[in-house]
Design an enzyme around this catalytic site. Sequence first.
Site, mmCIF file in Angstrom:
data_model
loop_
_atom_site.group_PDB
_atom_site.id
_atom_site.type_symbol
_atom_site.label_atom_id
_atom_site.label_comp_id
_atom_site.label_asym_id
_atom_site.label_seq_id
_atom_site.Cartn_x
_atom_site.Cartn_y
_atom_site.Cartn_z
ATOM 1 N N ASP A 8 0.869 -1.179 0.000
ATOM 2 C CA ASP A 8 0.000 0.000 0.000
ATOM 3 C C ASP A 8 0.907 1.230 0.000
ATOM 4 O O ASP A 8 2.143 1.127 -0.144
ATOM 5 C CB ASP A 8 -0.985 -0.038 1.181
ATOM 6 C CG ASP A 8 -0.331 0.245 2.536
ATOM 7 O OD1 ASP A 8 0.919 0.341 2.607
ATOM 8 O OD2 ASP A 8 -1.066 0.353 3.539
ATOM 9 N N HIS A 9 0.306 2.405 0.191
ATOM 10 C CA HIS A 9 1.077 3.662 0.170
ATOM 11 C C HIS A 9 2.079 3.735 1.326
ATOM 12 O O HIS A 9 3.105 4.407 1.214
ATOM 13 C CB HIS A 9 0.125 4.859 0.249
ATOM 14 C CG HIS A 9 -0.677 4.866 1.513
ATOM 15 N ND1 HIS A 9 -1.725 3.990 1.720
ATOM 16 C CD2 HIS A 9 -0.569 5.599 2.655
ATOM 17 C CE1 HIS A 9 -2.238 4.201 2.920
ATOM 18 N NE2 HIS A 9 -1.544 5.167 3.517
ATOM 19 N N CYS A 65 3.296 -3.065 3.992
ATOM 20 C CA CYS A 65 2.455 -1.927 4.333
ATOM 21 C C CYS A 65 3.209 -1.162 5.422
ATOM 22 O O CYS A 65 4.373 -1.482 5.704
ATOM 23 C CB CYS A 65 1.041 -2.326 4.754
ATOM 24 S SG CYS A 65 0.885 -3.259 6.284
ATOM 25 N N GLY A 66 2.575 -0.148 6.003
ATOM 26 C CA GLY A 66 3.297 0.660 6.982
ATOM 27 C C GLY A 66 3.905 -0.184 8.080
ATOM 28 O O GLY A 66 5.106 -0.139 8.349
ATOM 29 N N GLY A 70 -1.223 -5.191 8.731
ATOM 30 C CA GLY A 70 -2.475 -5.248 7.959
ATOM 31 C C GLY A 70 -2.400 -6.247 6.817
ATOM 32 O O GLY A 70 -3.322 -7.060 6.627
ATOM 33 N N HIS A 98 10.469 -23.660 9.458
ATOM 34 C CA HIS A 98 9.447 -24.336 10.256
ATOM 35 C C HIS A 98 8.016 -24.121 9.751
ATOM 36 O O HIS A 98 7.149 -24.950 10.020
ATOM 37 C CB HIS A 98 9.522 -23.860 11.719
ATOM 38 C CG HIS A 98 10.709 -24.416 12.450
ATOM 39 N ND1 HIS A 98 10.857 -24.329 13.811
ATOM 40 C CD2 HIS A 98 11.805 -25.081 12.004
ATOM 41 C CE1 HIS A 98 11.994 -24.911 14.190
ATOM 42 N NE2 HIS A 98 12.591 -25.369 13.093
ATOM 43 N N ASN A 99 7.766 -23.001 9.085
ATOM 44 C CA ASN A 99 6.381 -22.673 8.719
ATOM 45 C C ASN A 99 6.116 -22.717 7.217
ATOM 46 O O ASN A 99 4.979 -22.482 6.793
ATOM 47 C CB ASN A 99 5.996 -21.290 9.274
ATOM 48 C CG ASN A 99 6.357 -21.141 10.729
ATOM 49 O OD1 ASN A 99 7.237 -20.361 11.088
ATOM 50 N ND2 ASN A 99 5.706 -21.905 11.585
ATOM 51 N N ARG A 109 7.662 1.125 7.458
ATOM 52 C CA ARG A 109 7.920 2.232 8.396
ATOM 53 C C ARG A 109 8.855 1.852 9.534
ATOM 54 O O ARG A 109 9.478 2.717 10.130
ATOM 55 C CB ARG A 109 6.593 2.746 8.970
ATOM 56 C CG ARG A 109 5.744 3.437 7.914
ATOM 57 C CD ARG A 109 4.489 4.063 8.477
ATOM 58 N NE ARG A 109 3.715 4.671 7.403
ATOM 59 C CZ ARG A 109 2.389 4.690 7.340
ATOM 60 N NH1 ARG A 109 1.676 4.140 8.308
ATOM 61 N NH2 ARG A 109 1.773 5.257 6.327
ATOM 62 N N ARG A 132 8.304 -33.022 10.980
ATOM 63 C CA ARG A 132 7.327 -32.693 12.035
ATOM 64 C C ARG A 132 6.678 -31.327 11.775
ATOM 65 O O ARG A 132 5.552 -31.077 12.212
ATOM 66 C CB ARG A 132 7.992 -32.714 13.415
ATOM 67 C CG ARG A 132 9.022 -31.627 13.653
ATOM 68 C CD ARG A 132 9.768 -31.844 14.972
ATOM 69 N NE ARG A 132 10.636 -30.728 15.329
ATOM 70 C CZ ARG A 132 11.837 -30.508 14.802
ATOM 71 N NH1 ARG A 132 12.314 -31.310 13.856
ATOM 72 N NH2 ARG A 132 12.557 -29.471 15.192
ATOM 73 N N ARG A 136 2.526 -30.155 11.593
ATOM 74 C CA ARG A 136 1.918 -28.998 12.262
ATOM 75 C C ARG A 136 1.167 -28.119 11.272
ATOM 76 O O ARG A 136 0.100 -27.576 11.586
ATOM 77 C CB ARG A 136 3.012 -28.211 12.990
ATOM 78 C CG ARG A 136 3.566 -29.017 14.160
ATOM 79 C CD ARG A 136 4.926 -28.584 14.619
ATOM 80 N NE ARG A 136 5.435 -29.545 15.600
ATOM 81 C CZ ARG A 136 6.668 -29.555 16.072
ATOM 82 N NH1 ARG A 136 7.546 -28.647 15.670
ATOM 83 N NH2 ARG A 136 7.043 -30.461 16.953
#
Length: 145
Positions: A8-9, A65-66, A70, A98-99, A109, A132, A136
Amino acid sequence: MKIFLASDHGAFNEKQQLLQYLKEKESVEVIDLGTYSADSTNYPEWAKKLVEKVKAEKAVGILLCGSGIGVSMTANRYSGIRAALCRDEDDAKMSRLHNNANVLCLSGRKTPIDLIKKIVDTFLSTPFEGGRHQTRIDQFNLLGE
Ligand code: RB5
């Protein structure tokens, strides 16, 4: 590697700098989905646009984003999206190991551009460990249905 990029801006300037940085990498094809000016806009529309591309093309996404908050909250509403807000290189490393994060979220920002570049490099070069950690992910994929 195909990478979709959007902001975004609140992080427009950082997104533009990151775009240039990624364009210089031979191994990367980067597609800038916007925003295309610093005019005020709404982060959910950029997260939606990017996530739809990442899902359709099984690609990697980078959202800014800032705060980074968000876009990460919005992106994580979509099934199959594992968006990680990363504020340092270790976040980026762990979000991949892991993810199996497929969308990197960044703050324009709070995170200086030199650190943003390092976080991106770590994110792009770290593989998922599987095992593992896949168990998860399978578990949380079932939640919220
Ligand atoms: C825009 O001012 C700002 O709210 C947005 O970029 C983001 O930080 C929201 O989470």
